[in-house]
Design an enzyme around this catalytic site. Structure first.
Site, PDB file in Angstrom:
ATOM      1  N   HIS A   1       8.643 -12.261 -29.328  1.00 18.51           N
ATOM      2  CA  HIS A   1      10.069 -12.058 -29.506  1.00 18.51           C
ATOM      3  C   HIS A   1      10.777 -12.168 -28.161  1.00 18.51           C
ATOM      4  CE1 HIS A   1       8.437  -9.524 -33.075  1.00 18.51           C
ATOM      5  NE2 HIS A   1       8.196 -10.809 -33.205  1.00 18.51           N
TER       6      HIS A   1
HETATM    7  C1  LIG Z   1       2.071 -14.183 -33.904  1.00 18.14           C
HETATM    8  C2  LIG Z   1       3.533 -14.166 -34.202  1.00 18.14           C
HETATM    9  C3  LIG Z   1       4.069 -13.246 -35.105  1.00 18.14           C
HETATM   10  C4  LIG Z   1       5.425 -13.224 -35.375  1.00 18.14           C
HETATM   11  N1  LIG Z   1       5.893 -12.341 -36.290  1.00 18.14           N
HETATM   12  C5  LIG Z   1       7.218 -12.290 -36.563  1.00 18.14           C
HETATM   13  C6  LIG Z   1       7.729 -11.384 -37.539  1.00 18.14           C
HETATM   14  O1  LIG Z   1       6.981 -10.662 -38.217  1.00 18.14           O
HETATM   15  N2  LIG Z   1       9.055 -11.341 -37.738  1.00 18.14           N
HETATM   16  C7  LIG Z   1       9.918 -12.116 -37.049  1.00 18.14           C
HETATM   17  O2  LIG Z   1      11.111 -11.987 -37.248  1.00 18.14           O
HETATM   18  N3  LIG Z   1       9.457 -13.015 -36.135  1.00 18.14           N
HETATM   19  C8  LIG Z   1       8.136 -13.120 -35.880  1.00 18.14           C
HETATM   20  N4  LIG Z   1       7.674 -14.039 -34.974  1.00 18.14           N
HETATM   21  C9  LIG Z   1       8.635 -14.923 -34.285  1.00 18.14           C
HETATM   22  C10 LIG Z   1       8.911 -16.212 -35.053  1.00 18.14           C
HETATM   23  O3  LIG Z   1       7.746 -16.982 -35.173  1.00 18.14           O
HETATM   24  C11 LIG Z   1       9.963 -17.023 -34.318  1.00 18.14           C
HETATM   25  O4  LIG Z   1      11.103 -16.211 -34.114  1.00 18.14           O
HETATM   26  C12 LIG Z   1      10.418 -18.244 -35.087  1.00 18.14           C
HETATM   27  O5  LIG Z   1       9.353 -19.076 -35.398  1.00 18.14           O
HETATM   28  C13 LIG Z   1      11.448 -18.990 -34.245  1.00 18.14           C
HETATM   29  O6  LIG Z   1      11.876 -20.158 -34.895  1.00 18.14           O
HETATM   30  P1  LIG Z   1      12.256 -21.423 -34.021  1.00 18.14           P
HETATM   31  O7  LIG Z   1      12.637 -22.490 -34.971  1.00 18.14           O
HETATM   32  O8  LIG Z   1      13.210 -21.019 -32.971  1.00 18.14           O
HETATM   33  O9  LIG Z   1      10.908 -21.808 -33.268  1.00 18.14           O
HETATM   34  P2  LIG Z   1       9.561 -22.389 -33.906  1.00 18.14           P
HETATM   35  O10 LIG Z   1       9.371 -21.875 -35.264  1.00 18.14           O
HETATM   36  O11 LIG Z   1       8.471 -22.187 -32.931  1.00 18.14           O
HETATM   37  O12 LIG Z   1       9.860 -23.935 -33.993  1.00 18.14           O
HETATM   38  C14 LIG Z   1      10.093 -24.701 -32.822  1.00 18.14           C
HETATM   39  C15 LIG Z   1       9.488 -26.073 -33.019  1.00 18.14           C
HETATM   40  O13 LIG Z   1       9.961 -26.949 -32.014  1.00 18.14           O
HETATM   41  C16 LIG Z   1       8.893 -27.729 -31.545  1.00 18.14           C
HETATM   42  N5  LIG Z   1       9.219 -28.145 -30.177  1.00 18.14           N
HETATM   43  C17 LIG Z   1       9.265 -27.346 -29.091  1.00 18.14           C
HETATM   44  N6  LIG Z   1       9.617 -28.067 -28.017  1.00 18.14           N
HETATM   45  C18 LIG Z   1       9.791 -29.332 -28.426  1.00 18.14           C
HETATM   46  C19 LIG Z   1      10.144 -30.536 -27.743  1.00 18.14           C
HETATM   47  N7  LIG Z   1      10.384 -30.542 -26.435  1.00 18.14           N
HETATM   48  N8  LIG Z   1      10.213 -31.666 -28.457  1.00 18.14           N
HETATM   49  C20 LIG Z   1       9.967 -31.663 -29.803  1.00 18.14           C
HETATM   50  N9  LIG Z   1       9.629 -30.546 -30.482  1.00 18.14           N
HETATM   51  C21 LIG Z   1       9.550 -29.406 -29.796  1.00 18.14           C
HETATM   52  C22 LIG Z   1       7.698 -26.819 -31.631  1.00 18.14           C
HETATM   53  O14 LIG Z   1       6.487 -27.540 -31.649  1.00 18.14           O
HETATM   54  C23 LIG Z   1       7.975 -26.077 -32.920  1.00 18.14           C
HETATM   55  O15 LIG Z   1       7.440 -26.739 -34.041  1.00 18.14           O
HETATM   56  C24 LIG Z   1       6.306 -14.112 -34.707  1.00 18.14           C
HETATM   57  C25 LIG Z   1       5.778 -15.040 -33.823  1.00 18.14           C
HETATM   58  C26 LIG Z   1       4.410 -15.081 -33.569  1.00 18.14           C
HETATM   59  C27 LIG Z   1       3.890 -16.115 -32.647  1.00 18.14           C
END
Ligand SMILES: Cc1cc2nc3c(=O)[nH]c(=O)nc-3n(C[C@H](O)[C@H](O)[C@H](O)COP(=O)(O)OP(=O)(O)OC[C@H]3O[C@@H](n4cnc5c(N)ncnc54)[C@H](O)[C@@H]3O)c2cc1C
Ligand code: SF4
Lengths: 587, 254
Positions: A514
């Site tokens: 987080h």
């Molecule tokens: C073990 C774990 C447990 C968690 N548990 C919780 C929970 O219980 N509750 C909660 O609210 N949150 C939880 N989280 C947090 C949650 O996973 C994230 O908040 C959420 O996935 C964020 O969404 P996002 O789209 O910002 O990022 P992501 O879901 O990570 O998606 C980002 C994507 O962008 C891609 N990317 C990155 N950089 C580039 C680039 N330069 N070019 C092209 N693609 C790129 C990545 O490969 C990825 O697929 C947890 C996280 C982890 C790791």
């Protein structure tokens, strides 16, 4: 560099945020390209039920995470230290591939309360300007809970969130979270089943005068068809949830809740193994012309586009802005600049109870089913005279019993040998932890920047993180842990071990993913990098979507709000920006 | 085609209406991963292969003499050695983990604060190669025998001194070597048997962990008593064999 045919919109990253932005824009009919750095993922192949329960592969060897060799960071506690690379992931676990970290997340799904979006104003109104510690750069978000509520509601229906409303249109309801903001609708699914540990927790908490409720969960309690017509199976409490993909099509993720629908849209294209390395701007520096990315073969390609939405997870979002020169980099010496400013984390707290004559069967577990209470969070208790602000969501959530990691023994137990084995066996069935995921306030000294020394495989500087726990948060930690200890005692534990934060932030043990801030939203361009629509102040055809927008972190997991913000930003692009391209808020 | 593109571009630079173009274009989810192979994400390298893959016979003997003291045999379980931890460690070292593949391995390497984590330039293979040789060297100089030939209590004392850094090894910090072996031994003892350790799921039986079962919907209301299920692993389990007896059922006759 090869120049590809132009697209109307490029979305960088196909996790939760990217998929929701794509969903919001799909019906414009515009030509949309999603670029995802990692591989294609498919439940049937990648999370096959006959291979997915492999603790070594997924938990220890981190098979679903982006490899530090590809996207590492450097870390230090203070500006006076030399940052060094996190050589393997420790404190957090960034994701990779279609679905992102939202594949191996745990699914605890909160809404932030109305007061959180007015964090500074709220504290000033209740405690006075002079009560705010000088070390905190606490600020408002620039948008209100009421503006975001429809998008929280939409996410509940997209992810099939299970829970019980505590505040339905202003009416406080027994059994839900009485502190939550008003919801226009109840959760789409009833709460998950409370197993023995959470039941003990709820009983003890109620006896102590708290208001326990089932933790809100994006792991469906029943079969569910989501708002895009996609089906999810009920969670089977398999105990291989956090750090694993789900074999049951249960755990909500972009992969099962959004991407199958995106694939049916004729105007959306997804390219995997495509890592965006920078945003290109025109000569004025005020317009993005597209992105440069590396394809699977390592060729650098220029992808022109009229609008770019960066959705690559908080760390990568901030790094791409620094690498692309978007916004002035933050300088801790002067306090000026916005890119990298107000980085914050989540303060982890727990108390482990050791019980006698009970077996909790810890392997019956999931990332999000359990009990919670919010009495120790936000400003739900009077902070006057306490010497700190903030608090955390308190919960008992048995996540599973895979035993390379899930073995608690009382401290002082040898780490090997006959005594170690005896104690390990004795306590495996008999421990239960109360955790408190707590707030993390921003300070002038905690920030993100580019590392001067360490480079990635193509020679770009790594992101550098400078972070330590603020004094405010240390005091908060002591307070909430002492309250959690009372709960563990009331649950009947014979022995308990409180774990408030101690010493400097340790980068090695997993704490949470987080990570927030560093390119925050707000109403004032001198203290925020985007306006309330997540539109860059400096480059109006660039939107940056993710937890990097949080000006500080409250005591909740972030993803419910990340996804609501993605819905909000996507709607703003669709309904406001496309009608009148340009800045959506006055500077 | 051309005019459609121009219309679209117009949408983004003028205030023209949207959604005119629904239904055009084409889906293209590009797939550039190689064909599927079992465990293609991160293969348990050669876990099925016969014989030592990385360790020399002498090294394997020393590792065995360590892991049977880290996890000694007693009424609760066989020793780490008999549970297959040496095979496990050998297979891990011979695969991508052995060279810390995927970790950030660029220099400069330098010691950091205790909060900055493991900054050693040595990968897992080097840690074992150097550490095992140095341990034997130390034992020959100070105890007149190879580590594996020392009695159990002497081995325990030496391991305890490695853990606390009381012993200095040549070429590698003693604690670094000890932590590496301890972590891998625990992984081998508790991981799924498909990786070569935890033979017959001995550690899972010891704890009462049912392994790779995926569905506990029938047992959610169990109130504080142990759920006794025979464990199952990725390669199967005893319940797959004809003479299996459910743990709670009385033994079958004749
Ligand atoms: C073990 C774990 C447990 C968690 N548990 C919780 C929970 O219980 N509750 C909660 O609210 N949150 C939880 N989280 C947090 C949650 O996973 C994230 O908040 C959420 O996935 C964020 O969404 P996002 O789209 O910002 O990022 P992501 O879901 O990570 O998606 C980002 C994507 O962008 C891609 N990317 C990155 N950089 C580039 C680039 N330069 N070019 C092209 N693609 C790129 C990545 O490969 C990825 O697929 C947890 C996280 C982890 C790791
Ligand atoms: S606990 Fe439930 S949601 Fe999580 S991986 Fe297992 S079945 Fe899926």
């Amino acid at each position: 560099m090869r120049r590809l045919p132009k697209k109307d919109i490029v979305i960088v990253g196909l996790g939760w945020a990217g998929s929701i932005v794509a969903r919001q824009l799909a019906e414009t009919g515009l030509d949309i390209l999603c670029l995802e750095r990692g591989p294609w993922r498919d439940t049937a192949r990648d999370f096959n039920i006959s291979t997915v329960t492999d603790e070594l592969r997924f938990d220890k060897r981190q098979a679903l995470m982006v490899q530090p060799a590809q996207a590492g960071i450097t870390v230090r506690n203070t500006v006076s230290e030399t940052a060094l690379p996190m050589r393997q992931w420790g404190s957090f676990h960034p994701g990779n591939g279609v679905g992102g970290a939202g594949l191996h997340w745990a699914g605890i799904t909160w809404r932030f309360t109305p007061e959180i979006f007015r964090q500074r104003s709220h504290l000033v109104e209740r405690y006075g300007e002079s009560a705010i510690p000088a070390e905190l750069t606490v600020q408002d978000w620039g948008l209100t809970y009421d503006e975001l509520e429809p998008h929280y509601d939409a996410f509940d229906k997209l992810a099939g969130v299970s829970g019980r409303a505590g505040n339905l249109k202003g009416e406080i309801r027994e059994g839900g979270n009485p502190f939550e903001g008003p919801r226009q609708n109840d959760y789409p699914l009833p709460p998950m089943v409370q197993t023995h540990g959470p039941k003990l927790f709820a009983k003890a908490a109620a006896e102590l005068g708290y208001h326990p409720f089932p933790s809100p969960s994006a792991l469906p309690s029943e079969p569910y068809t989501n708002s895009l017509g996609l089906k999810m199976g009920p969670c089977t409490y398999c105990g291989f949830c956090t750090n694993y993909g789900c074999a049951n099509y249960s755990k909500a993720s972009a992969l099962i809740c959004v991407v199958p629908w995106l694939l049916l849209q004729p105007n959306i294209e997804i390219r995997v193994n495509s890592e965006v390395v920078r945003i290109e701007k025109d000569g004025t520096g005020r317009r993005a012309t597209g992105v440069v990315y590396l394809d699977g073969a390592g060729e650098e390609l220029f992808q022109p586009a009229d609008l770019v939405a960066v959705c690559g997870f908080q760390l990568e979002n901030v790094r791409l802005m620094l690498l692309s020169g978007v916004g002035q980099p933050y300088d801790p010496a002067t306090g000026t600049g916005v890119t990298g400013r107000n980085y914050a984390y989540q303060t982890p707290n727990s108390v482990t109870g050791f019980f006698e004559n009970v077996a909790f069967n810890p392997f019956i577990g999931s990332g999000a089913a359990g009990g919670a209470l919010d009495d120790l969070n936000n400003d739900n208790f009077d902070h006057a005279g306490l010497g700190f602000f903030g608090g955390g969501s308190t919960r008992v959530i048995p996540i599973g019993g895979a035993p390379i990691s899930q073995r608690h023994v009382p401290s002082g137990t040898p780490r090997w040998g006959a005594k170690w084995k005896e104690e390990t066996t004795r306590w495996y069935q008999a421990t239960m932890s109360v955790g408190c995921e707590a707030s993390s306030f921003s300070t002038p000294g905690n920030y993100l920047s580019l590392d001067p020394t360490y480079k990635d495989r193509i020679g770009r500087p790594l992101l550098r993180m400078t972070f330590d726990w603020p004094e405010n948060d240390r005091r908060m930690s002591q307070h909430v842990v002492s309250k959690c200890t009372d709960i563990v005692r009331a649950m009947g534990a014979k022995h308990w071990e409180p774990a408030p934060i101690k010493g400097a932030w340790n980068t090695s043990p997993y704490q949470s993913s987080h990570v927030v801030g560093g390119f925050v939203m707000g109403a004032d361009p001198s203290t925020s990098a985007t306006n309330k629509y997540l539109q860059s102040w400096d480059v109006p055809n660039l939107f940056v979507v993710g937890a990097q927008a949080f000006p500080q972190n409250p005591g909740y997991n972030p993803t419910g709000t990340v996804c609501a913000l993605a819905g909000w930003a996507g709607a703003a692009i669709r309904d406001l920006y496309l009608k009148s391209p340009g800045p959506l808020a006055p500077t | 085609m051309k005019s459609r593109r121009m219309t679209r571009r117009g949408l983004l630079t003028t205030a023209a209406g949207a959604a005119l173009l629904l239904g055009f274009g084409k889906v293209s989810a590009q797939e550039s991963r190689p064909v599927w192979m079992p465990f293609d994400g991160f293969p348990p390298a050669d876990s099925m292969a016969e014989g030592l893959q990385f360790l020399t016979p002498d090294e394997a003997r020393t590792v065995g003499a360590i892991v049977e003291r880290l996890i000694p045999a007693d009424a609760l379980s066989p020793s780490g050695k008999d549970a297959g931890c040496v095979d496990f460690i050998d297979r891990q070292l011979s695969g991508p983990y052995g060279v810390f593949s995927g970790q950030y391995r660029e220099g400069p390497f330098q010691d950091g604060t205790p909060m900055q984590g493991d900054q050693s330039p040595l990968d897992a293979r080097q840690r074992y190669r150097l550490g095992l040789a140095a341990l034997d060297g130390w034992c020959r100089a100070n105890a007149q025998a190879a580590f594996a030939d020392l009695p159990e209590d002497r081995r325990d004392a030496i391991l305890a001194d490695l853990e606390t850094g009381k012993i200095t090894l040549d070429g590698i910090p003693a604690e670094l070597f000890f932590e590496q072996v301890l972590a891998n031994t625990m992984e081998g003892f508790f991981a799924d048997p498909i990786h070569g350790g935890n033979k017959d799921m001995v550690s899972w039986r010891m704890l009462g962990f049912p392994g790779a079962r995926y569905d506990y919907l029938d047992s959610l209301d169990i109130a504080g008593t142990p759920l006794r299920l025979d464990p199952i692993g990725l390669k199967g389990g005893p319940s797959w064999s004809a003479d299996w007896v459910p743990p709670s059922a009385p033994a079958r006759k004749g």
